[in-house]
Every structure is written in structure tokens, then in C-alpha cells.
Design a protein around this motif. Structure first.
Motif, mmCIF file in Angstrom:
data_model
loop_
_atom_site.group_PDB
_atom_site.id
_atom_site.type_symbol
_atom_site.label_atom_id
_atom_site.label_comp_id
_atom_site.label_asym_id
_atom_site.label_seq_id
_atom_site.Cartn_x
_atom_site.Cartn_y
_atom_site.Cartn_z
ATOM 1 N N MET A 1 -4.192 9.053 7.053
ATOM 2 C CA MET A 1 -3.504 7.976 6.334
ATOM 3 C C MET A 1 -2.513 7.329 7.282
ATOM 4 O O MET A 1 -1.737 8.030 7.937
ATOM 5 C CB MET A 1 -2.755 8.597 5.156
ATOM 6 C CG MET A 1 -2.746 7.711 3.953
ATOM 7 S SD MET A 1 -2.051 8.623 2.571
ATOM 8 C CE MET A 1 -1.678 7.290 1.478
ATOM 9 N N SER A 5 0.638 2.889 5.158
ATOM 10 C CA SER A 5 0.131 3.146 3.795
ATOM 11 C C SER A 5 0.916 4.272 3.141
ATOM 12 O O SER A 5 1.171 4.233 1.945
ATOM 13 C CB SER A 5 -1.349 3.520 3.796
ATOM 14 O OG SER A 5 -1.969 3.201 4.992
ATOM 15 N N ARG A 8 3.986 2.771 1.892
ATOM 16 C CA ARG A 8 3.726 1.906 0.735
ATOM 17 C C ARG A 8 3.504 2.723 -0.528
ATOM 18 O O ARG A 8 4.032 2.409 -1.585
ATOM 19 C CB ARG A 8 2.513 1.009 1.009
ATOM 20 C CG ARG A 8 2.900 -0.313 1.641
ATOM 21 C CD ARG A 8 1.744 -1.300 1.562
ATOM 22 N NE ARG A 8 1.112 -1.308 0.256
ATOM 23 C CZ ARG A 8 -0.160 -1.636 0.043
ATOM 24 N NH1 ARG A 8 -0.913 -1.977 1.048
ATOM 25 N NH2 ARG A 8 -0.649 -1.639 -1.177
ATOM 26 N N VAL A 9 2.727 3.787 -0.383
ATOM 27 C CA VAL A 9 2.470 4.646 -1.537
ATOM 28 C C VAL A 9 3.786 5.245 -2.041
ATOM 29 O O VAL A 9 4.064 5.275 -3.246
ATOM 30 C CB VAL A 9 1.469 5.764 -1.158
ATOM 31 C CG1 VAL A 9 1.391 6.802 -2.266
ATOM 32 C CG2 VAL A 9 0.096 5.166 -0.890
ATOM 33 N N ARG A 12 5.887 2.606 -3.788
ATOM 34 C CA ARG A 12 5.345 2.270 -5.109
ATOM 35 C C ARG A 12 5.688 3.339 -6.122
ATOM 36 O O ARG A 12 6.049 3.044 -7.256
ATOM 37 C CB ARG A 12 3.834 2.100 -5.020
ATOM 38 C CG ARG A 12 3.459 0.825 -4.307
ATOM 39 C CD ARG A 12 2.061 0.426 -4.652
ATOM 40 N NE ARG A 12 1.837 0.464 -6.096
ATOM 41 C CZ ARG A 12 0.749 -0.013 -6.663
ATOM 42 N NH1 ARG A 12 -0.171 -0.559 -5.917
ATOM 43 N NH2 ARG A 12 0.606 0.051 -7.956
ATOM 44 N N ARG A 16 8.061 2.620 -9.371
ATOM 45 C CA ARG A 16 7.548 2.876 -10.702
ATOM 46 C C ARG A 16 8.599 3.553 -11.582
ATOM 47 O O ARG A 16 8.609 3.412 -12.780
ATOM 48 C CB ARG A 16 6.321 3.772 -10.582
ATOM 49 C CG ARG A 16 5.237 3.348 -11.494
ATOM 50 C CD ARG A 16 3.965 3.996 -11.048
ATOM 51 N NE ARG A 16 3.091 3.029 -10.447
ATOM 52 C CZ ARG A 16 1.989 3.357 -9.797
ATOM 53 N NH1 ARG A 16 1.692 4.611 -9.610
ATOM 54 N NH2 ARG A 16 1.207 2.417 -9.317
ATOM 55 N N ASN A 17 9.459 4.323 -10.965
ATOM 56 C CA ASN A 17 10.502 5.019 -11.704
ATOM 57 C C ASN A 17 11.870 4.603 -11.174
ATOM 58 O O ASN A 17 12.634 5.419 -10.676
ATOM 59 C CB ASN A 17 10.345 6.540 -11.555
ATOM 60 C CG ASN A 17 9.281 7.070 -12.469
ATOM 61 O OD1 ASN A 17 9.340 6.858 -13.677
ATOM 62 N ND2 ASN A 17 8.308 7.740 -11.895
ATOM 63 N N GLU A 316 -2.910 13.172 -10.199
ATOM 64 C CA GLU A 316 -3.042 12.213 -9.094
ATOM 65 C C GLU A 316 -3.309 12.951 -7.787
ATOM 66 O O GLU A 316 -4.162 12.536 -6.985
ATOM 67 C CB GLU A 316 -1.753 11.379 -8.967
ATOM 68 C CG GLU A 316 -1.801 10.447 -7.760
ATOM 69 C CD GLU A 316 -0.479 9.768 -7.465
ATOM 70 O OE1 GLU A 316 0.262 9.484 -8.427
ATOM 71 O OE2 GLU A 316 -0.189 9.521 -6.284
ATOM 72 N N ARG A 320 -6.514 12.517 -5.422
ATOM 73 C CA ARG A 320 -6.406 12.183 -3.999
ATOM 74 C C ARG A 320 -7.111 13.223 -3.141
ATOM 75 O O ARG A 320 -7.798 12.899 -2.163
ATOM 76 C CB ARG A 320 -4.935 12.064 -3.591
ATOM 77 C CG ARG A 320 -4.286 10.790 -4.122
ATOM 78 C CD ARG A 320 -2.820 10.707 -3.724
ATOM 79 N NE ARG A 320 -2.193 9.521 -4.282
ATOM 80 C CZ ARG A 320 -2.241 8.316 -3.723
ATOM 81 N NH1 ARG A 320 -2.869 8.161 -2.574
ATOM 82 N NH2 ARG A 320 -1.669 7.286 -4.284
ATOM 83 N N GLN A 333 2.907 12.469 2.040
ATOM 84 C CA GLN A 333 3.176 11.494 0.992
ATOM 85 C C GLN A 333 4.473 11.836 0.261
ATOM 86 O O GLN A 333 5.342 10.985 0.073
ATOM 87 C CB GLN A 333 2.011 11.465 0.008
ATOM 88 C CG GLN A 333 2.211 10.446 -1.100
ATOM 89 C CD GLN A 333 1.147 10.567 -2.172
ATOM 90 O OE1 GLN A 333 0.027 10.972 -1.904
ATOM 91 N NE2 GLN A 333 1.523 10.221 -3.383
#
Ligand SMILES: Nc1ncnc2c1ncn2[C@@H]1O[C@H](COP(=O)(O)OP(=O)(O)OP(=O)(O)O)[C@@H](O)[C@H]1O
Ligand SMILES: [Mg+2]
Lengths: 409, 252
Positions: A1, A5, A8-9, A12, A16-17, A316, A320, A333
Motif C-alpha cells: 500500500m 493511500s 488517505r485511508v 478518511r 468519519r468520526n 473492515e 481488507r 493503517q
């Protein structure tokens, strides 16, 4: 990865929270803000002390008559007038480490000038005083040897005195100043020096020739100096050696044998400055410790939220992994997520800290110094916290079994 | 049996040791899946179908025996190595879709490509292409909760095929769908086979198994029947979707 990215993940997931991310970073914000503000205050205090000592001169040694260690018993400051004019002369001429030395005879008394009245410190001294204190004049001329020898009635004013009496310091030169009813010609006004480390105004002073002081202000002519001697070391870093030389010389001259206590005492301003600085250093360290604890609490908050996040996103993680995320991808991540959280918190914290320091200075006049290296350390530390406290949740995520994770409800 | 096996399961057993008694979910299973097959795995609940699928999908490792994909033994690979195998060779379709919530369809489809060294633009291009293949190009920006079950499963199929895998594994892909949408999904899986991808699917329904070219039955951890058949073409139309028995002869 790719790193981009991953970032970015992470972003995001945080966006979201928003609320939760915001509240979580609060701990780090407060921690880093506290560190930055506390250190700014500590450094400000240190800088103030340093500046004060610098304007006084850290190469200075004060020799006081009488043994100050037993001051209480002996009646305190200046009780025995044990320093003589010959002692002063010996210090000036016989010691290699001494740059200059001057007497300081002091009294507090009201003075009159230009129709105004002002209570100030009148000091009898010699022309050497200006050399010792490294003190220049802004108007007129300093005391000269002829003034001292001739006991002329001349006075050099500190900036504050000139301002209080004449309003405009330049106007004082050539005018008449009255001390205890006796008129003196104002021959000069000193450049301003500001406050002493103890908050005293250096510029609230009137300098007159020592002989004039003794005859007209206080005391009468004696062999002994009714005050202290101010000694300047040749080299600013050798004040300790200078103090030793002065002590040895005076013990010799006063015929003290081994075991006799000194009948004078020596104050080394450099040492006092050091002690003061150590004091502020301790304060800074203490404040840092408090701030570090709040950072730690912030870190634990991040760990907590990351653990919650890992649990919430178990499915999730399973997805993944099923599509090809390696354990290290999952680890990264979540690590990047907690790192982002803590670094953003750290950055906001720096803003809060700098803003807070600025506010303290602007509103309350506290001296503060914001050091860039402290900012770098604070942000670095919060990053460290993000990684440190994010590692455990991230490892838990990476260790998940994809089959179990996919089944998680 | 001309072609070499794409998936070769060789005397594989899987024993779970989680409880007090070891559970033997698979016992000495041997199975070869050839390229271009559409294999349906049937069997009663608890017979070991999902266990077999997890092994075929490299989500798990056998307790005993060997498993070769394309001639390469993957039964002793590390977790990270298995992840790479999954990423390159395998696509998954799940009964419960397993799409990431609050994430657009195209981003869901992109997911496998995220773990490959591709530029963002290329990832997006391939994901949109895959969505177009399942007929959902115009839904690229929709989130899963804005899509019907059938559409969600089609997005999941797009995700399974976006990486151009050799095999797509689908564990009860129609389990959560009505019969009409089930046929739609089966039509897509048949299309994948036509495009050269091998498909293995688990199902409880004979209607669904009829769309496969081969059906095996698992019972108590063993493969008990293995039948080749002419698959019924899945025509995504309500009237045709009822057709099909286990040995039905396909419409030309
Ligand atoms: N992680 C596990 N730990 C322990 N036992 C397990 C585990 N996973 C499956 N089993 C057991 O292995 C056997 C086979 O399970 P599996 O999920 O493969 O069945 P299945 O054929 O897929 O059933 P279903 O049709 O209900 O999905 C069952 O007895 C099950 O309880
Ligand atoms: Mg199952």
C-alpha cells in the motif's frame, strides 16, 4: 500500500468520526499546549533573570564589610566597618584578576531638583564606578578623579531620577540638585539599565564623589569605608577566581589566621545568577513534568479510541485481509491513523501553547519565550505518543484472523 | 483430463482445536479444480463447506495435506505470503456482501488494488471498468446503503474480479437474495467463467447448483459425490430463472 493511500485511508477514517477524533486529540492538544506554554513561561523567567544579571554585570563581585554569615548576631549589614580605603587600593593594584574596583557608600534620602522632590538612593563612589559597572552616560560627563579628590559638589543622575525631577533627562545637566539642603551641580545623566534581578530600579540612583558623600551626606571622613566595594573581574568567566584572590588578599591584610572567620563577605553575582537560573530551571523541569503527564494521559486516550476503532472495524479489517492486505498493511493503517491523530493534536497544541503564552504576555505582562526547538520536541513527542500508544491497538488489528474478523457482528 | 489442475487439494484435513473436543471439519479431502470450471459445493449445514472454501481461498491453512494453486504449494505459506496470493489470484464473494459501509461502490471495488503498486488514477479506471462489467457503472458513487441487495452483491462481484484473479470463491453468494436476483448473480458468475475465470461457489439450493458445470457434495468433512453436468444458462429473466434440476440438460 503506498504511503499516500495509507494516509488517505487514515484521514478518511478520522473524518468519519470527526467529533470523536476531536475529543481524542484534546488530550494531546492540552498536553502539548501545556508543554509549550509552560516552557515559554519558564524560559521567559529565565531570560528575565539573565537579562537582569547581565545589565548588572555577571563579572561583578561585591565585598561587604562584616561577616554576613553571622549578620544576625553582629547587627547585620555594615555593622563592623572592616573595609578600609587601603584595602580598596590593594584590590585595585595588587590583584591580577581584577579589572577595576570602586566603593559604594549608600543612603536613601529625598533629593530636590527643578522644584520637584524625589526619594532615591544617593551613592558615594569614584570614577572607577563607571568602569566597574560598564556604565556609560547619555548626557554630560561622569565623575572624574579630580571630583573625588577635591570632594566637589557634583552629581551624576540615573535616568529615573532625572526623569522624575526634570521630566526631560537632558534638561537636568547643568542644573542644581539638592541633597540634604546642599546644592550639587548635575554633570551627567546615565544611560538606563532597567531592573535588578530582585526588581529594584537601577536607574533610581544619584552618584556623588565618595569624599563629598562622607562629608556632606553621611558619616564623616574615616579610614574605613562606610559601605561596600564593587569589584569587576577582568574576565567575565573568572569571577570565582577573582573572588578567591580578593578573599586571600583581605584575609592577609586583616591578619586573619587559619580558623578565623572572614571579617567581610563576598557576593559573587555570577554564582547568584547561576543559582537563580538553576531555580528557574527546576521550575521549568517541574512544569515540563506536569505537561508530560498530561501528554501521557492524551496518549492513553488515543490508545483507548484506537482500540475501540479496531473493534468497530473488525469486519473492515477482515475484508481488507481477504482482498490481500498483509498484516503489516493493517498495522500501518492503524498506526498512521493514531499518528495522524496525535500529530494533528500536537500541531493544534502548539498553536494553543503559543497563543496562551502570547496572551499571558499581552494581558498580564508575564515574560515568555517560545523556543522553536521546544515546539519541534513537543510535536516530535506527540508523534512518538501516537506511535507508542497506537502500536498495541494496531498490532491487535494486524493479528486478527480474517475468517473470524469477517464473521464478527 | 487434459488441463492441469488450477486448484489441487491433496488429502487435506482441517481440525479445529478451539473447544474441549477437536472438531474434524475436513477429513482427507482431495479435489482438483480445472480452469474454466464452475464448481458448486453442496452439503448440509456444518458439513465443512465453508471450511473448504476458506482453505481454497488461502484464508486458512490445512492441518494436514497439501494445497497447490497453479502448481504452487501454498499450504505452508506465512500470513503475509497468503495475503499476497489472495490479492493476486483469488476473488471473494460473500453471502453478506461484506462491502465497507459509508464507502462508495467504486471505492469498495478499488479495495484489492489498494494493496498493489498502482497509481490512484489507474486504480479508479480499473474499478470503474469492473463496475461496468457488472452493469453498475452509473452507481459508482453510491454507498452500499443506497443499493439493493442484488446491486450490493454485484458490487462485491466487481470487487472480486477487479484484480483479474484466476479463481473467484463465493460462499453462498445467493443466500441473502431472492430467486430473481439470484439468477442475475449466477448469470454474472457464468459470465466470469466465460471470461476465463474459474468459479467455486457454495450453495444449498439445487436450482443454483444447476448453473454449475460440476457439483460436489460434502458430508461430515468428506467429499461424497462429484458430478459433472451441462450447466443451465442463467438468463436474468424471471420466467427462465425457475428452470433447472441437478442433471438438467442445458438449453443450447
Ligand atoms: N473456527 C472454528 N472453530 C471451531 N470449530 C469450527 C470453526 N469453524 C467451523 N467449525 C466447525 O467445523 C464444522 C464445519 O463448519 P463449516 O462452517 O465449514 O460448515 P458449513 O458446511 O459451511 O455449514 P453452513 O452450511 O451452516 O455454513 C462445523 O462443525 C463447525 O462447527
Ligand atoms: Mg458455511
Amino acid at each position: 500500500m503506498s504511503p499516500l493511500s495509507v494516509l488517505r485511508v487514515a484521514l478518511r477514517a478520522l473524518v468519519r468520526n470527526k467529533m470523536r477524533a476531536g475529543l481524542t486529540t484534546l488530550g494531546v492538544v492540552i498536553g502539548v499546549g501545556a508543554v509549550v506554554a509552560m516552557v515559554a513561561i519558564g524560559e521567559g523567567a529565565k531570560a528575565q533573570v539573565q537579562k537582569a544579571f547581565e545589565s548588572m554585570g555577571t563579572d561583578l563581585i561585591v565585598v561587604l564589610p562584616g561577616s554576613q554569615n553571622f549578620g544576625g548576631m553582629q547587627g547585620g549589614f555594615g555593622s563592623g566597618q572592616t573595609l578600609t580605603w587601603d584595602d580598596l587600593h590593594a584590590i585595585q593594584t595588587e590583584l591580577s584578576a581584577v579589572r577595576a574596583a570602586a566603593p559604594q557608600l549608600r543612603t536613601n534620602t529625598p533629593v530636590l531638583g527643578d522644584g520637584n522632590n524625589w526619594g532615591t538612593q544617593v551613592m558615594g563612589t569614584t570614577a572607577d564606578f563607571f568602569v566597574v559597572r560598564n556604565w556609560a552616560l547619555q548626557f554630560g560627563r561622569p565623575l572624574q578623579a579630580s571630583d573625588v579628590d577635591g570632594a566637589t559638589k557634583v552629581a551624576v543622575l540615573g535616568q529615573s531620577v532625572a526623569e522624575q525631577l526634570w521630566g526631560e533627562p537632558a534638561r537636568a545637566v547643568g542644573d542644581v540638585l539638592r541633597i540634604k539642603g546642599v546644592p550639587y551641580e548635575v554633570i551627567g545623566v546615565l544611560t538606563p539599565k532597567g531592573q535588578s534581578p530582585m526588581g529594584m530600579d537601577y536607574d533610581d540612583v544619584v552618584l556623588v564623589p565618595a569624599k563629598t558623600f562622607m562629608t556632606k551626606v553621611q558619616g564623616g571622613i574615616k579610614q574605613n569605608i562606610p559601605g561596600s566595594i564593587l569589584v569587576a573581574a577582568k574576565n567575565g568567566r573568572e569571577s570565582a577566581r577573582t573572588a578567591q584572590q580578593v578573599q586571600a588578599l583581605l584575609r592577609d591584610r586583616h591578619k586573619l589566621v587559619d580558623g578565623d572567620p572572614d571579617d567581610f563577605s563576598i557576593r559573587n553575582l555570577a554564582e547568584m545568577a547561576n543559582a537563580q537560573q538553576q531555580g528557574t530551571q527546576t521550575l521549568t523541569m517541574l512544569l515540563m513534568a506536569i505537561a508530560a503527564v498530561s501528554l501521557l494521559v492524551g496518549g492513553i486516550g488515543i490508545m483507548n479510541i484506537m482500540l475501540v476503532s479496531v473493534t468497530e472495524r473488525t469486519r473492515e479489517i477482515g475484508v481488507r485481509m481477504a482482498v490481500g492486505a498483509r498484516p503489516v498493511d493493517v498495522l500501518l493503517q492503524f498506526l498512521v491513523e493514531s499518528l495522524t491523530l496525535s500529530v494533528i493534536g500536537g500541531a493544534i497544541g502548539v498553536g494553543v501553547g503559543v497563543g496562551g503564552a502570547w496572551l499571558l504576555t499581552a494581558k498580564f505582562g508575564w515574560p515568555t519565550v517560545v523556543r522553536p526547538d521546544v515546539i519541534a520536541i513537543a510535536v516530535g513527542f506527540s508523534a512518538l505518543i501516537g506511535v507508542g500508544f497506537g502500536l498495541y491497538p494496531a498490532r491487535r488489528a494486524a493479528a486478527l484472523d480474517p475468517i473470524q474478523a469477517l464473521r464478527y457482528e | 483430463m487434459g488441463d492441469p489442475a488450477l486448484l489441487a487439494v491433496d488429502n487435506v484435513s482441517k481440525t479445529y482445536l478451539t473447544g474441549d473436543v477437536p472438531v474434524r471439519a475436513l477429513i482427507g479431502v482431495s479435489l482438483e479444480v480445472r480452469p474454466g470450471e464452475l464448481l458448486a459445493v453442496m452439503g448440509s449445514s456444518g458439513s465443512g463447506k465453508s471450511t473448504l472454501m476458506n482453505l481454497l481461498g488461502c484464508l486458512d491453512r490445512p492441518s494436514e495435506g497439501r494445497y497447490l494453486i497453479d502448481g504452487r504449494d501454498v499450504s505452508r505459506l506465512s500470513r503475509a505470503e497468503l495475503a499476497v496470493v489472495r490479492n493476486r489470484l483469488i476473488g471473494f464473494v460473500f453471502q453478506s456482501f461484506q462491502l465497507l459501509p459509508r464507502t462508495s461502490a467504486v471505492e469498495n471495488v478499488e479495495l484489492p488494488l489498494l494493496y498493489r503498486p498502482l497509481l490512484a488514477g489507474e486504480r479508479r479506471r480499473r474499478a470503474l471498468q469492473a463496475l461496468a462489467r457488472v452493469g453498475l457503472a452509473e452507481r459508482a458513487g453510491h454507498h452500499p446503503n443506497q443499493l439493493s441487495g442484488g446491486q450490493q452483491q454485484r458490487v462485491a462481484i466487481a470487487r472480486a474480479l477487479v484484480g483479474e484473479p484466476k479463481v473467484v470463491l463465493a460462499d453462498e453468494p445467493t443466500g441473502n437474495l431472492d430467486s430473481v436476483t439470484s439468477v442475475e448473480v449466477m448469470a454474472l458468475l457464468q459470465q466470469l467463467v466465460a471470461d476465463g475465470i474459474t468459479v467455486v461457489l457454495v450453495t444449498h439450493e439445487h436450482d443454483i447448483a444447476a448453473f454449475a458445470s460440476r457439483v460436489i457434495t460434502v458430508k461430515d468433512g468428506r467429499v461424497v459425490t462429484d458430478v459433472r453436468q451441462t450447466p443451465v444458462p442463467a438468463v436474468p429473466h424471471p420466467t427462465v430463472a425457475v428452470a433447472g434440476t441437478l442433471h438438467a440438460t442445458g438449453v443450447p
